[in-house]
Design a protein around this motif. Structure first.
Motif, short mmCIF file in Angstrom:
data_model
loop_
_atom_site.label_atom_id
_atom_site.label_comp_id
_atom_site.label_asym_id
_atom_site.label_seq_id
_atom_site.Cartn_x
_atom_site.Cartn_y
_atom_site.Cartn_z
N ASP A 209 83.97 -79.53 -117.34
CA ASP A 209 83.14 -80.51 -118.61
C ASP A 209 84.31 -80.94 -119.58
O ASP A 209 84.21 -82.08 -119.99
CB ASP A 209 82.54 -79.53 -119.48
N GLN A 210 85.26 -80.57 -119.78
CA GLN A 210 86.46 -81.12 -120.66
C GLN A 210 87.28 -82.31 -119.92
O GLN A 210 87.40 -83.42 -120.55
CB GLN A 210 87.47 -79.92 -120.91
N VAL A 211 87.29 -82.24 -118.58
CA VAL A 211 88.06 -83.26 -117.92
C VAL A 211 87.03 -84.48 -117.85
O VAL A 211 87.35 -85.68 -118.10
CB VAL A 211 88.50 -82.77 -116.43
N ILE A 212 85.86 -84.08 -117.69
CA ILE A 212 84.66 -85.17 -117.56
C ILE A 212 84.71 -85.89 -119.01
O ILE A 212 84.66 -87.34 -119.11
CB ILE A 212 83.22 -84.70 -117.18
N THR A 213 84.66 -85.09 -119.94
CA THR A 213 84.59 -85.61 -121.30
C THR A 213 85.66 -86.65 -121.71
O THR A 213 85.50 -87.52 -122.24
CB THR A 213 84.41 -84.48 -122.45
N LYS A 214 86.78 -86.24 -120.97
CA LYS A 214 88.11 -87.09 -121.43
C LYS A 214 88.12 -88.26 -120.64
O LYS A 214 88.46 -89.45 -121.10
CB LYS A 214 89.37 -86.04 -121.02
N LEU A 215 87.52 -88.11 -119.45
CA LEU A 215 87.75 -89.35 -118.60
C LEU A 215 86.52 -90.26 -118.92
O LEU A 215 86.75 -91.26 -118.71
CB LEU A 215 87.29 -88.86 -117.06
N SER A 216 85.60 -89.70 -119.44
CA SER A 216 84.32 -90.76 -119.88
C SER A 216 84.70 -91.71 -121.06
O SER A 216 84.16 -92.59 -121.47
CB SER A 216 83.14 -89.77 -120.48
N LYS A 217 85.91 -91.13 -121.89
CA LYS A 217 86.31 -91.90 -122.84
C LYS A 217 87.19 -93.28 -122.36
O LYS A 217 87.73 -94.09 -122.84
CB LYS A 217 87.33 -91.19 -123.98
N GLN A 218 87.48 -92.96 -120.98
CA GLN A 218 88.35 -93.87 -120.21
C GLN A 218 87.56 -94.84 -119.46
O GLN A 218 88.05 -95.39 -118.31
CB GLN A 218 89.54 -93.31 -119.52
N GLU A 219 86.33 -95.23 -119.85
CA GLU A 219 85.35 -95.74 -118.96
C GLU A 219 85.90 -97.04 -118.24
O GLU A 219 85.85 -97.30 -117.25
CB GLU A 219 83.96 -95.89 -119.68
N GLN A 220 86.46 -97.95 -119.21
CA GLN A 220 86.78 -99.32 -118.68
C GLN A 220 87.82 -99.11 -117.88
O GLN A 220 88.17 -99.96 -116.76
CB GLN A 220 87.30 -100.08 -120.08
N GLU A 221 89.02 -98.32 -118.16
CA GLU A 221 89.87 -98.03 -117.12
C GLU A 221 89.67 -97.38 -115.92
O GLU A 221 89.93 -98.02 -114.70
CB GLU A 221 90.97 -96.87 -117.68
N LEU A 222 88.57 -96.66 -115.82
CA LEU A 222 87.95 -96.18 -114.41
C LEU A 222 87.40 -97.27 -113.86
O LEU A 222 87.06 -97.50 -112.50
CB LEU A 222 87.04 -94.93 -114.99
N ARG A 223 86.59 -98.23 -114.36
CA ARG A 223 85.98 -99.43 -113.75
C ARG A 223 87.08 -100.10 -113.18
O ARG A 223 86.68 -100.61 -112.12
CB ARG A 223 84.98 -99.93 -114.83
N ASN A 224 87.83 -100.47 -113.87
CA ASN A 224 89.12 -101.39 -113.44
C ASN A 224 89.65 -100.69 -112.07
O ASN A 224 89.71 -101.32 -111.18
CB ASN A 224 90.05 -101.45 -114.35
N GLU A 225 89.85 -99.33 -112.17
CA GLU A 225 90.49 -98.72 -111.22
C GLU A 225 89.43 -98.54 -109.77
O GLU A 225 89.94 -98.77 -108.62
CB GLU A 225 90.77 -97.13 -111.50
N LEU A 226 88.20 -98.44 -110.20
CA LEU A 226 87.40 -98.55 -109.33
C LEU A 226 87.04 -99.72 -108.46
O LEU A 226 87.04 -99.94 -107.41
CB LEU A 226 85.84 -98.22 -109.67
#
Length: 428
Positions: A209-226
């Protein structure tokens, strides 16, 4: 008659005891051995996941690689808890059986003691030598006196046998009581272990849950990576499709040339000559057909492309682990492993091509008749095009990205059809 009854009772108790021991050993050692193997395998998988998790944490505070490693630990942890629950079921069954045996033996012991008390009471009526002599001299004939003497001796032997049987049953009962105590103590230990493992599972879910919470704050970075990954995947798919088409065309040309050089039988039509040449599948030589058949026959038994690791993303369409409403598609499987891990051939074949795709790094494609295996995300390559490789030969080294995640993309194709590799690989 009484001696016969005691002898029969003794035999019955012995048979029951042996039968119980046989039931206790029948089937269970194998099942418990399987549980022990599962326990060792789960421990090994957790150790590997921990090692992979630490490598990803060393590079970045939160990443998809970390999330995958934690998910793997949670999956294995659930298996650990199921394994412990199965052990508990066996222990509880043993406890119930042992309690039943103890109860039965206690009842038997009470009966034996009651019978012996009756013997002692009966013997007390003729306890002195005078009464025994009177019993003998009261015989009407010599033969009757001999029979009465034999009866007195047998009666004495029965009493001794009864005492011995009481002692034997008492000894066995004490042993079973010790076994029962040990099993109850074992049950208590296993229950405490399951409680501790449940707490570990809750801690792992908290980490997730902690990792998901941290990653959720990096949404734009994750979308770019995807987006970058999807572009890489499309380039890889196009490369594979082109290579398969080229191989189909090359094999067809070779087959046509061979047929053209082979004298035709009288009456053979052009259609018959071309019937085995297809634009949709590889036209195989007898040697290629043998390799293809052998590859197909090893479905579910193929070697893993790495010696250790876990499937971090499965074949097909899946929801993104963090981004809501986003679906990703995988043409193969991603296997997350340790840094420096070597990729290896899963079956004998010929290296068809070596290429490089941005985001997928180095790629090796191996042909096995009309089957193809694809290794992507390689840092280094140890083979060359046209090289014949055998099972377990090193293909290259798996790439580790900037987040510390070491991941191999592995695919299997038959002609132009994409297959799920997980159903082809041996259990791991």
């Amino acid at each position: 008659m009484r001696r016969f009854f005691i002898f029969f009772l003794s035999c019955l108790l012995l048979v029951l005891a042996l039968g119980t021991d046989a039931q206790r050993s029948k089937g269970k050692p194998k099942s418990r051995a399987q549980l022990e193997r599962e326990k060792r395998e789960n421990l090994k998988r957790i150790q590997q996941a921990n090692r992979i998790l630490e490598q990803t944490r060393a590079q970045k505070e939160a990443s998809i690689g970390q999330l995958n490693a934690i998910k793997e630990k949670i999956t294995v942890q659930k298996g650990v808890i199921r394994n412990i629950s199965s052990q508990l079921n066996y222990i509880e069954t043993d406890v119930k059986k042992t309690e039943g045996l103890v109860s039965s033996m206690q009842q038997d012991l009470e009966k034996l003691k009651a019978e012996y008390a009756l013997m002692i009471y009966s013997a007390s009526k003729s306890a002195n030598s005078y009464n025994r002599l009177m019993f003998l001299f009261a015989s009407e004939s010599f033969n009757q006196m001999v029979m009465r003497l034999r009866y007195l001796r047998q009666y004495s032997e029965v009493r001794k046998a009864q005492v011995a049987e009481i002692n034997r049953v008492t000894h066995n009962l004490n042993q079973e009581l010790n076994v029962l105590t040990a099993k109850k103590q074992e049950k208590e230990r296993v229950l405490n272990t399951r409680l501790a493992e449940n707490k570990n599972l809750l801690n792992m879910k908290g980490q997730q849950d902690q990792v998901i919470t941290k990653l959720s704050k990096q949404e734009q970075e994750l979308r770019n990576e995807l987006e970058r990954r999807q572009q890489s995947v499309r380039k890889l798919e196009n490369l594979i499709a082109d290579m398969v088409r080229e191989e189909i065309a090359r094999a067809a040309r070779a087959a046509r040339a061979k047929k053209a050089a082979t004298p035709s039988r009288p009456g053979t039509s052009k259609a018959e000559k071309e019937e085995e040449i297809s634009v949709n599948k590889v036209t195989m030589t007898p040697e290629m057909a043998a390799v293809s058949s052998s590859f197909s026959g090893n479905r579910g038994r193929l070697l893993w492309p790495v010696s250790r690791g876990f499937i971090s993303q499965r074949f097909g369409k899946h929801a993104h682990p963090v981004l809501k409403g986003v679906v990703i598609e995988n043409r193969g499987i991603d296997i997350q492993t340790s840094q420096g891990e070597q990729a290896r051939a899963v079956f004998e074949g010929k290296v068809l091509t070596i290429a490089s795709v941005p985001g997928m790094n180095n790629i090796v494609m191996i042909q096995h008749g009309d089957y193809f295996t694809v290794f992507a995300k390689l840092r280094t390559v140890n083979v060359s095009e046209g090289q014949v490789v055998n099972r377990k030969d090193v293909i290259g080294t798996v790439y580790t990205n900037s987040e510390g995640t070491t991941e191999l993309q592995f695919q299997i194709w038959k002609n132009s059809s994409n297959l799920n590799p997980e159903g082809w690989l041996a259990p791991h």
